[in-house]
Design an enzyme around this catalytic site. Sequence first.
Site: not given
Length: 358
Positions: A317, A174
């Site tokens: 991430e 994300e």
Amino acid sequence: MELLEETLKSIHEADKGAIKRAWERMDSLTKPIGSLGRLEEIAVKISGITGEVKNKINKKNTIIMCADNGVWEEGVSACPQELTATITDNYTKGVTGIGVLSKNVNADICVVDIGVNADFNNPKIINKKIAYGTKNMAKGPAMSREEAIKAIEVGIEITDELIKKGYDLLGTGEAGMCNTATSAAVISALGKIDSDLIVGKGSGLTEEGFLNKKNVIKKAIEINKPDASDPIDVLSKVGGFDIAGLCGCFLSAAKNRVPIVIDGIISCAAALCAYRLNSNVKNYMFPSHMSAEAGAKYVMDEIGLKPCLDMEMRLGEGTGCPLQFSIIEAALAIMNNMVTLTEASIEDSKFLVDIREK
């Protein structure tokens, strides 16, 4: 709503027969029983997913859901909101943490704009924008129930498509300023836990900022009164588009019987939502590392999973996923390539007793 309902109905238990056959082979390999620990469990769990004793990963991909959060205006992040768009764009250049680590294990990434407060002119970013960020959860619901369902279904659609393209091992990542705040709120609300016990500092908050973050999350929960028995209500009131989208990724992977890796705290919040919607999702999840954020342990304890790594990582991430991909492939190599005692022509009964007892 139809796609979500169909997906939930299509998620089933692991293949118990395949698990039994996998353990029989694993326990017959030329090693003391259980001597390879969690690697053995991972290989067998994959068998429960696919129905096959021997498995090989062909294509790997980490899905990165990117979105902004209206609660940013409450000062719960030390970073400017514009950073979400910059990071999202940089993901496609292969220069971020997830890009470098993915290349290292020959894995791909899929970057999705599900709610960034910016427009992109980048064909490598999939545009599934629901809105230009959520609303401020400290003043009311972050999104409508309809938007929460739509975000979940975006995750399902993206993951369904990747699986159709041959990806058989997935990860979850994300980008989004303030998404450690929304994740803490979601986990606190679902678990009925005092949010002070769940909230972490996120990206570099001062002690004063950290106290403000705790107060804002507590206020958001008090104002919105999310229903702990309804994950969609919780997502809509104190969640984010990225969390909802990742929830859909977990549901799709389980529906399609494909293993999927949990990354850090945002991914954990999404995994908990998916688990609450259908507990069989657990059979398809593989946590990578224990996030340094406080809520991660609660999620792992409730779902009943144990991360393989504890490396004090908190980047997000999806950076834990490529590391876990390697561990999963190592586990499968053991199942596939080690010989059994019989295959190794080891038949001496005394030796068999000795090796089993070590």
